[in-house]
Enzyme design. Structure first.
Site, PDB file in Angstrom:
ATOM      1  N   ASN A 155      11.916  -1.109 -14.139  1.00  0.00           N
ATOM      2  CA  ASN A 155      12.489  -2.244 -13.585  1.00  0.00           C
ATOM      3  C   ASN A 155      12.208  -3.313 -14.465  1.00  0.00           C
ATOM      4  O   ASN A 155      10.980  -3.826 -14.327  1.00  0.00           O
ATOM      5  CB  ASN A 155      11.929  -2.226 -12.307  1.00  0.00           C
ATOM      6  CG  ASN A 155      12.137  -3.796 -11.543  1.00  0.00           C
ATOM      7  OD1 ASN A 155      13.170  -4.330 -12.096  1.00  0.00           O
ATOM      8  ND2 ASN A 155      11.698  -3.821 -10.264  1.00  0.00           N
ATOM      9  N   LYS A 213      12.964  -6.605 -14.329  1.00  0.00           N
ATOM     10  CA  LYS A 213      12.900  -7.748 -13.512  1.00  0.00           C
ATOM     11  C   LYS A 213      13.698  -8.717 -14.433  1.00  0.00           C
ATOM     12  O   LYS A 213      14.545  -8.692 -14.937  1.00  0.00           O
ATOM     13  CB  LYS A 213      11.480  -8.141 -13.265  1.00  0.00           C
ATOM     14  CG  LYS A 213      10.701  -6.820 -12.380  1.00  0.00           C
ATOM     15  CD  LYS A 213       9.339  -7.199 -11.925  1.00  0.00           C
ATOM     16  CE  LYS A 213       8.825  -5.799 -11.326  1.00  0.00           C
ATOM     17  NZ  LYS A 213       7.538  -6.013 -10.764  1.00  0.00           N
ATOM     18  N   HIS A 215      13.100  -4.232  -2.961  1.00  0.00           N
ATOM     19  CA  HIS A 215      12.192  -4.274  -4.141  1.00  0.00           C
ATOM     20  C   HIS A 215      11.108  -5.361  -3.154  1.00  0.00           C
ATOM     21  O   HIS A 215      11.398  -6.171  -2.571  1.00  0.00           O
ATOM     22  CB  HIS A 215      12.464  -4.700  -5.163  1.00  0.00           C
ATOM     23  CG  HIS A 215      11.017  -4.555  -6.255  1.00  0.00           C
ATOM     24  ND1 HIS A 215      10.319  -5.687  -6.330  1.00  0.00           N
ATOM     25  CD2 HIS A 215      10.738  -3.578  -6.912  1.00  0.00           C
ATOM     26  CE1 HIS A 215       9.286  -5.341  -7.100  1.00  0.00           C
ATOM     27  NE2 HIS A 215       9.547  -4.216  -7.653  1.00  0.00           N
ATOM     28  N   GLU A 227       9.630  -7.773  -4.276  1.00  0.00           N
ATOM     29  CA  GLU A 227       9.881  -9.049  -4.631  1.00  0.00           C
ATOM     30  C   GLU A 227      10.743  -9.857  -3.712  1.00  0.00           C
ATOM     31  O   GLU A 227      11.006 -10.819  -3.428  1.00  0.00           O
ATOM     32  CB  GLU A 227      10.027  -9.417  -6.224  1.00  0.00           C
ATOM     33  CG  GLU A 227       8.577  -9.069  -6.881  1.00  0.00           C
ATOM     34  CD  GLU A 227       8.477  -8.339  -8.206  1.00  0.00           C
ATOM     35  OE1 GLU A 227       9.346  -8.282  -8.786  1.00  0.00           O
ATOM     36  OE2 GLU A 227       7.636  -7.799  -8.489  1.00  0.00           O
ATOM     37  N   GLU A 277       5.703   1.171  -3.520  1.00  0.00           N
ATOM     38  CA  GLU A 277       5.276   0.530  -4.396  1.00  0.00           C
ATOM     39  C   GLU A 277       4.169  -0.490  -3.386  1.00  0.00           C
ATOM     40  O   GLU A 277       4.640  -1.281  -2.749  1.00  0.00           O
ATOM     41  CB  GLU A 277       6.207  -0.538  -4.941  1.00  0.00           C
ATOM     42  CG  GLU A 277       7.264   0.238  -5.858  1.00  0.00           C
ATOM     43  CD  GLU A 277       7.732  -0.891  -6.826  1.00  0.00           C
ATOM     44  OE1 GLU A 277       7.747  -0.288  -8.285  1.00  0.00           O
ATOM     45  OE2 GLU A 277       8.280  -1.673  -6.698  1.00  0.00           O
ATOM     46  N   GLY A 316       2.112  -5.526 -10.670  1.00  0.00           N
ATOM     47  CA  GLY A 316       1.811  -6.677 -11.747  1.00  0.00           C
ATOM     48  C   GLY A 316       0.308  -7.141 -11.800  1.00  0.00           C
ATOM     49  O   GLY A 316       0.163  -8.077 -12.189  1.00  0.00           O
ATOM     50  N   SER A 331       1.646  -0.870 -11.417  1.00  0.00           N
ATOM     51  CA  SER A 331       0.873  -0.794 -12.518  1.00  0.00           C
ATOM     52  C   SER A 331       0.840   0.657 -13.133  1.00  0.00           C
ATOM     53  O   SER A 331      -0.278   1.055 -13.577  1.00  0.00           O
ATOM     54  CB  SER A 331      -0.451  -1.364 -12.180  1.00  0.00           C
ATOM     55  OG  SER A 331      -0.525  -2.799 -11.826  1.00  0.00           O
TER      56      SER A 331
HETATM   57  P1  13P Z   1       4.234  -3.176 -12.643  1.00  0.00           P
HETATM   58  O1  13P Z   1       4.557  -1.950 -13.186  1.00  0.00           O
HETATM   59  O2  13P Z   1       4.406  -4.362 -13.482  1.00  0.00           O
HETATM   60  O3  13P Z   1       2.919  -3.264 -11.658  1.00  0.00           O
HETATM   61  O4  13P Z   1       5.450  -3.514 -11.492  1.00  0.00           O
HETATM   62  C1  13P Z   1       5.858  -2.447 -10.595  1.00  0.00           C
HETATM   63  C2  13P Z   1       7.211  -2.853  -9.995  1.00  0.00           C
HETATM   64  O5  13P Z   1       7.233  -3.637  -9.337  1.00  0.00           O
HETATM   65  C3  13P Z   1       8.235  -1.957 -10.454  1.00  0.00           C
HETATM   66  O6  13P Z   1       9.452  -2.246  -9.722  1.00  0.00           O
END
Ligand code: 13P
Length: 255
Positions: free
Chosen positions: A9, A11, A94, A96, A166, A172, A212
């Site tokens: 992803n 983003k 997601h 976010e 997740e 992150g 992560s």
């Molecule tokens: P990270 O791998 O940067 O923690 O992000 C995970 C994520 O949100 C994937 O959709």
């Protein structure tokens, strides 16, 4: 046997040339014979990334979509538009989008239905906030997201759906859920699928872990019985680290 799926992803990262270079490099990764690989760039670069991976086994997905087929929805993108530029997957719900942009389960549910109706594969994300985990509410939150997002979705459609667990506190932050913490939620999610549908369906749905994931923790996570792949953010932005995660996720021959 569930085939591993490793999804990147991206983003709101990368420019056109970096996105195309990353996609081109992944298109040549050898482990894609054993592992399904998916990249989800910004919508702006879907077309260019699709061209870069065309002829390879790397699939392309979007990070979101709108549920209406067309019309006056300024700023939105339809499932037909995504198909038209080579997408076969769509990430939905997601964290976010749930927590920053404020998407509720009812909206995610409409989007999943539109994605399935268009013949695309939804990747439904669920996961708890840190305070929810600390209050012992992880499965309450994840169950409610599962029920709300999958409301009135039948067995045939859920079999075509990928679920991604997740935990928001692991996204992150560099704090990965331990393989045992992740496995526990994955097993509970599979139990929810078995209760709502049946065991055969539960056994067929891929459940990815995200938060992560890095080259050095991917193999441990993937060794858990109910973890069928990874949804990778930061570590999917570099060809070497994403390729190492794909490699670590390939099924190992029995010894
Ligand atoms: P990270 O791998 O940067 O923690 O992000 C995970 C994520 O949100 C994937 O959709």
């Amino acid at each position: 046997m569930r085939r591993p799926l490793i999804a990147g992803n991206w983003k709101m990262n990368l420019n056109r040339s970096d996105a195309v270079a990353l996609a081109t490099s992944l298109a040549g990764v050898k482990a894609t014979d054993d592992v399904d690989v998916l990249v989800c760039p910004s919508n702006v670069y879907l077309d260019a990334v699709s061209s870069a991976v065309s002829g390879s086994k790397v699939a392309v997905g979007a990070q979101d979509v709108y549920f209406e087929p067309n019309g006056a929805f300024t700023g939105e993108t339809s499932t037909d538009m995504l198909s038209d530029v080579g997408c076969s997957y769509v990430i939905l719900g997601h964290s976010e989008r749930r927590n920053v942009i404020g998407e509720p389960d009812e909206l995610i549910n409409k989007k999943i239905k539109a994605v399935l109706a268009a013949g695309l594969t939804p990747v439904l994300c669920v996961g708890e906030l840190l305070e929810e985990r600390e209050a012992g509410r992880t499965m309450e939150v994840v169950t409610s997201q599962f029920e709300g997002s999958l409301a009135s979705i039948g067995e045939a459609d859920v079999r075509k759906t990928v679920i991604a667990y997740e935990p928001v506190w692991a996204i992150g932050t560099g704090k990965t859920a331990s393989p045992e913490q992740a496995q526990e939620v994955h097993a509970d999610l599979r139990k929810l699928l078995a209760e709502r549908y049946n065991q055969d369906t539960a056994d067929s749905v891929r459940i990815l872990y995200g938060g992560s994931v890095k080259p050095d923790n991917a193999a441990m996570l993937m060794s858990q019985p109910d973890i069928d792949g990874a949804l990778v953010g930061g570590a999917s932005l570099k060809p070497d680290s994403f390729a190492a995660i794909i490699d670590a996720s390939a099924p190992k021959p029995a010894t």
